[in-house]
Design a protein around this motif. Structure first.
Motif, short mmCIF file in Angstrom:
data_model
loop_
_atom_site.label_atom_id
_atom_site.label_comp_id
_atom_site.label_asym_id
_atom_site.label_seq_id
_atom_site.Cartn_x
_atom_site.Cartn_y
_atom_site.Cartn_z
N ALA A 58 0.61 -1.02 0.00
CA ALA A 58 0.03 0.03 0.02
C ALA A 58 0.80 1.26 0.19
CB ALA A 58 -0.70 -0.13 1.16
N LEU A 59 2.03 1.31 0.76
CA LEU A 59 2.78 2.42 1.17
C LEU A 59 3.78 2.73 0.30
CD1 LEU A 59 2.18 3.01 4.95
CD2 LEU A 59 0.64 3.79 2.92
N ALA A 60 4.73 1.36 0.07
CA ALA A 60 5.89 1.46 -0.71
C ALA A 60 5.60 0.63 -2.14
CB ALA A 60 6.85 0.44 0.22
N SER A 61 6.71 0.66 -2.95
CA SER A 61 6.74 -0.01 -4.14
C SER A 61 6.92 -1.51 -3.93
CB SER A 61 7.63 0.56 -5.10
OG SER A 61 7.15 1.91 -5.25
N ALA A 115 -3.73 9.02 -4.25
CA ALA A 115 -4.65 9.83 -3.29
C ALA A 115 -4.68 8.99 -2.19
CB ALA A 115 -5.71 10.25 -3.87
N SER A 116 -4.25 7.65 -1.99
CA SER A 116 -4.62 6.62 -0.89
C SER A 116 -3.42 6.82 0.06
CB SER A 116 -4.85 5.41 -1.57
OG SER A 116 -3.45 4.84 -2.03
N ARG A 117 -2.43 7.54 -0.13
CA ARG A 117 -1.06 7.66 0.79
C ARG A 117 -0.68 8.58 1.05
NH1 ARG A 117 2.70 7.58 -3.17
NH2 ARG A 117 1.77 6.70 -5.16
N MET A 118 -1.45 9.85 1.08
CA MET A 118 -0.78 11.19 1.37
C MET A 118 -0.72 11.80 2.79
SD MET A 118 0.22 12.49 -1.71
CE MET A 118 0.82 10.81 -1.83
N LEU A 119 -1.76 11.11 3.39
CA LEU A 119 -1.89 11.47 4.96
C LEU A 119 -1.81 10.60 5.82
CD1 LEU A 119 -4.25 14.66 4.31
CD2 LEU A 119 -1.79 14.93 4.69
N LEU A 132 -4.44 5.87 6.21
CA LEU A 132 -4.44 4.56 6.51
C LEU A 132 -5.54 3.47 6.99
CD1 LEU A 132 -1.19 5.04 9.02
CD2 LEU A 132 -1.19 3.91 6.71
N ALA A 133 -6.55 4.36 7.14
CA ALA A 133 -7.78 3.77 7.64
C ALA A 133 -8.59 3.32 6.51
CB ALA A 133 -8.59 4.93 8.32
N ARG A 134 -8.11 3.58 5.44
CA ARG A 134 -8.77 3.12 3.86
C ARG A 134 -8.20 2.01 3.61
NH1 ARG A 134 -8.07 7.92 -0.18
NH2 ARG A 134 -9.25 6.25 -1.62
N TRP A 135 -7.23 1.33 4.20
CA TRP A 135 -6.83 0.00 3.93
C TRP A 135 -7.02 -1.07 4.78
CZ3 TRP A 135 -4.38 -0.41 -0.63
CH2 TRP A 135 -3.77 0.58 -1.18
N MET A 158 -13.00 -8.29 6.57
CA MET A 158 -12.08 -7.26 6.45
C MET A 158 -11.77 -6.42 7.54
SD MET A 158 -11.27 -8.24 3.22
CE MET A 158 -10.55 -6.75 2.61
N VAL A 159 -10.59 -6.16 7.67
CA VAL A 159 -10.14 -5.29 9.18
C VAL A 159 -9.38 -4.17 8.68
CG1 VAL A 159 -9.15 -5.32 11.34
CG2 VAL A 159 -10.26 -7.47 10.29
N PRO A 160 -9.89 -2.93 9.11
CA PRO A 160 -9.24 -1.75 8.70
C PRO A 160 -7.71 -1.60 9.52
CG PRO A 160 -11.19 -1.29 10.14
CD PRO A 160 -11.09 -2.78 9.79
N PHE A 161 -6.75 -0.88 8.81
CA PHE A 161 -5.72 -0.69 9.46
C PHE A 161 -5.93 -0.15 10.98
CE2 PHE A 161 -1.84 -0.44 6.34
CZ PHE A 161 -2.24 -1.89 6.04
N ASP A 162 -6.93 0.92 11.08
CA ASP A 162 -6.76 1.74 12.29
C ASP A 162 -7.56 0.59 13.50
OD1 ASP A 162 -9.43 1.57 11.55
OD2 ASP A 162 -9.86 3.77 11.27
#
Length: 830
Positions: A751-754, A776-780, A784-787, A796-800
């Motif tokens: 999600a955050l790295a390549s 747009a999914s890794r700017m702030l 993280l809550a969107r993953w 499905m369990v959210p990151f937060d």
């Protein structure tokens, strides 16, 4: 020996011509360089751990490598640096004289021992082991004059069509591409993943499973049945080549036939393998390939081979693409050698004029003049045999040797002339008796002068390389000068000189008479002064003491340095913005500096190449780099048009800039020793201090250096600590929610790295496939809550729900020196 050649002048001429012919041939076969190979051999290990922080790369990659680098023959020290973008470099420097090829093989063998301990991502990316110098000998840039290609498009073209043939050329060591080639970029949308109950891991697994090359065998392969009448190769599934093929990858198919393809949850495109570096040339989109010289290689020969290859490759350039050279060291090297050759010819002409004025006999003057090319050309044979090059130092030694080598011939000519005048001997008999008298003195002169220069040949290190070639050149010239004075010069005297006039009128009329009378008057005054000093020894001795003290005082007050700074026709610029600054901000500062230079000094600047995301201090979004290419030296003869004057004006202009720290500096006289003038030191953390304490100690050191009047521009050649977002996984809560740690790690990385998956083919080249969260999914941090991560029950369990974060400051770049954490510091003497 001299009598033998006096009686056989033709034999002496033959030997001289053979010596000159051999020297002339060697001139065209010897390599040409500005300086000899001064820097000690260096072998570099480079690689990348995508998405990892600088400290993570140091702990998981660099330190396992350093632990294996023991027992290498001639290893002097090891330095390493890691960047916040995951790239790293380990430099192993060996003592002067070590064979770089053997050193490279030993490093590769040691690296194979560390390979099992490295992360799998690093192993799959591969490590490069090269031998190279520290600075760039040539930067080949390609600029889109019509803006039809972006800098990333140009970088891919360079990587796909130019990089391999150019870096295979003998003499090219390491290289840096200001940009990267294409990669297949899979930009995942977290909302769409959640909609279909998928995770980043599902995407990566599907791509890895379906983008494959399968060896499918053959129909009718051996052993076969006796009735088989067909033999054909089976072509199995092959790797994908286009974004459309990746779009159609199946992620989920249920029993009803419903399908979820990759295009339903992600955006697939050909993008850059890395977006870290982008370049501009005079404001136009550009990218460049910077080449470093391999240790021991000849720079001019290598550059000539590179440019010849570029001339062939540039015939097929796309429309609007132009080749330029922001950094080209060849013109300066050629000009410096030409200036030394010009000085050598002027020295020979001046020696001829002085001898003609004092000897007042053209035949007598011609004899030492003929000896000069014989000795100089013979010296080239010695230099070529020793493997030396035609460089500034050897040619300077030739210039100095001209005044010394003619002394031996002049001594012979003057003594022969004296015997003809005093004893009335014929030229041949005078030559015989003259050599009986002065042969020992000639050998003694050569031994004394050689004793002065010989110790310099035994200096060690880089200083020894510089002075060794200088001293050996002078000693060789002096030795040949004595041999010529014993063999060739007497034969010339016996055949070219004529007996003096019987009436003794030589030197009494015209210019010769006027000069001789003036010279005799000067000699009488000199002898009178010497007599006066001899009668007043006490005052003479006091005067000698005062002169000596004054010389010592002035010597201590003179500035010192390794080599003088030279106008090499270019300047470097380094821009550092505050930590956390973005690439857009860096590009704006780059443009500000570029526009100022092109507007205010366009009469002396031909071009400015800028790169964002890169500098000699390190790589990061807040780093910028400039190459300022000056116009030819003939177009800027004034002092204010020199590179040093331009650097001073630019530094004064941007000294108070609040947006960034901007430094404009000259490249060092010897490019292979570094990338800036002045000094370079490593501050080692031998006390095992924490990062914060070590950083405070470095800042204290810099503060003390700033107050020292002997130093200027003392600065850290690294990156300041930058804001970092520290992720904290609540493992207990994650376990309670039925999540596996590996699934969490995979989602974070994808999600955050390549996250590197595998490879694909494009235009005959193997390129990488990456999956990463869309922009747009890794700017702030709130993104993280969107993953989501799938648990053991399929939910499905959210990151937060199990992950939290906090802000901290951490290093963008970590440096080590001989295994100890260090800071690199640069500066210049006042």
């Amino acid at each position: 020996m001299s009598r033998f050649f006096i009686d056989r002048p033709v034999f002496a001429w033959v030997l001289a011509l053979v010596l000159m012919l051999g020297g002339a041939i060697e001139i065209f076969t010897m390599s040409i360089a500005q300086y000899p190979s001064i820097a000690p051999p260096q072998v570099s290990i480079t690689g990348s751990y995508a998405g990892a922080s600088a400290q993570t790369v140091t702990d998981t990659v660099v330190r396992p490598i350093l632990q294996q680098m023991n027992g290498l023959d001639g290893l002097e020290y090891i330095s390493a640096s890691t960047e916040s973008n995951g790239s790293f470099e380990v430099d192993l420097t060996f003592v002067q004289g070590t064979d770089p090829n053997i050193a490279q093989v030993q490093v590769q063998n040691k690296l194979s021992l560390a390979d099992p301990n490295l992360p799998s991502e690093v192993q799959s990316e591969g490590l490069r082991v090269v031998k190279a110098s520290k600075n760039y000998m040539l930067i080949i840039a390609m600029v889109s004059t019509d803006n039809s290609m972006s800098s990333f498009d140009i970088a891919d073209y360079i990587a796909s069509h130019l990089q391999d043939p150019l870096t295979r050329i003998s003499g090219v060591g390491d290289y840096t591409l200001f940009g990267s080639e294409y990669a297949m970029r899979i930009w995942v949308d977290p909302d769409k993943l959640f909609k279909y109950g998928l995770t980043v891991g599902d995407v990566a697994d599907a791509v890895a499973a379906q983008n494959v090359q399968i060896p499918a065998g053959e129909l009718g392969g051996l052993p076969s049945t006796g009735e088989q009448r067909l033999d054909a190769t089976i072509i199995g599934p092959a790797r994908f080549e286009t974004p459309e093929q990746f779009d159609n990858i199946f992620l989920k198919v249920d029993q009803s036939g419903a399908q979820v393809r990759l295009r339903d949850v992600a955006r697939v495109e050909l993008g850059a393998d890395s977006y870290a570096i982008s370049g501009l040339y005079n404001g136009k989109p550009a990218s460049g390939l910077a080449l470093k010289l391999a240790p021991g290689a000849n720079q001019l020969t290598t550059e000539a081979a590179v440019k010849a290859e570029m001339a062939v490759l540039s015939k097929d350039l796309p429309p609007g693409l132009k080749v330029v050279y922001p950094v080209d060291t060849e013109p300066y090297i050629v000009l410096s050698i030409e200036e030394v050759v010009k000085t050598l010819l002027e020295a020979i002409a001046l020696v001829f004029v002085v001898m003609l004025v004092f000897l007042q006999n053209f035949r007598a003057t011609l004899i030492p003049t003929i000896a000069v090319p014989v000795v100089l050309l013979g010296t080239f044979i010695v230099l070529s045999t020793l493997g030396y090059s035609l460089n500034t130092l050897t040619m300077l030694a030739m210039v100095l040797a001209v005044g010394l080598l003619v002394d031996d011939a002049i001594v012979v000519v003057e003594n022969v002339d004296r015997l003809m005048h005093e004893r009335g001997l014929s030229p041949k008999e005078a030559a015989r008796q003259s050599m009986d008298e002065i042969s020992g003195a000639l050998v003694g002169i050569a031994l004394v002068l050689s004793a002065v220069f010989l110790p310099m040949a035994f200096f060690g290190g880089s200083t020894g390389v510089i002075y060794r070639q200088f001293s050996i050149t002078i000693i060789s010239a002096m030795t040949l000068s004595v041999l010529v004075a014993l063999i060739f010069t007497p034969a010339l005297c016996a055949t070219l000189l004529k007996p003096p006039a019987a009436d003794g009128s030589h030197g009494t009329k015209g210019f010769s008479g006027w000069f001789n009378r003036g010279f005799d008057a000067s000699r009488r005054r000199y002898l009178s002064g010497v007599g006066l000093m001899a009668r007043r020894m006490r005052w003479a001795f006091i005067g000698f003491i005062l002169i000596t003290c004054m010389a010592v005082f002035l010597f201590t007050r003179m500035p010192t340095g390794f080599l003088p700074d030279e106008d090499q026709g270019m300047l470097y610029g380094q821009i550092s913005l505050p930590p956390g600054s973005t690439a857009a901000q860096t590009q704006a500062v780059n443009a500000k500096v570029r526009d100022y230079l092109l507007e205010n000094d366009k009469s002396i600047i031909s071009a400015v190449f800028t790169a964002s995301g890169f500098s000699f201090a390190g790589e990061g979004q807040n780093q910028g780099f400039l190459v300022i290419r000056m116009k030819p030296w003939a177009d800027r003869p004034e002092d204010w048009q020199s590179v040093s004057a331009l650097a001073a004006r630019a530094m004064q202009q941007f000294a108070g800039n609040r947006d960034a720290r901007i430094i404009i500096f000259q490249p060092p006289p010897v490019l292979e020793l570094g990338n800036a003038t002045g000094f370079d030191l490593e501050l080692e953390n031998t006390g095992n201090l924490s990062h914060a304490d070590f950083l405070a100690a470095r800042n204290q050191f810099l503060g003390m250096a700033a107050q020292d009047k002997l130093l200027v521009a003392v600065r850290p050649n690294g990156l300041d600590d930058a804001p970092q977002f520290l992720l904290d996984v609540d493992r207990e809560k994650a376990s309670a929610l039925g999540l596996s740690i590996s699934a969490i790690d995979t989602t974070i990385q994808g999600a955050l790295a390549s996250e590197y998956i595998n490879q694909f083919m494009r235009q005959g080249r193997v390129k990488h496939v990456y999956v990463q969260g869309d922009v747009a999914s890794r700017m702030l941090p709130t993104d993280l809550a969107r993953w989501y991560v799938r648990n053991s029950s399929g939910g499905m369990v959210p990151f937060d729900a199990f992950l939290s974060g906090s802000w901290t400051m951490g290093p963008q770049k970590v440096e080590t020196y001989n295994g100890q954490t260090s800071f690199e510091i640069q500066g210049e003497p006042a």
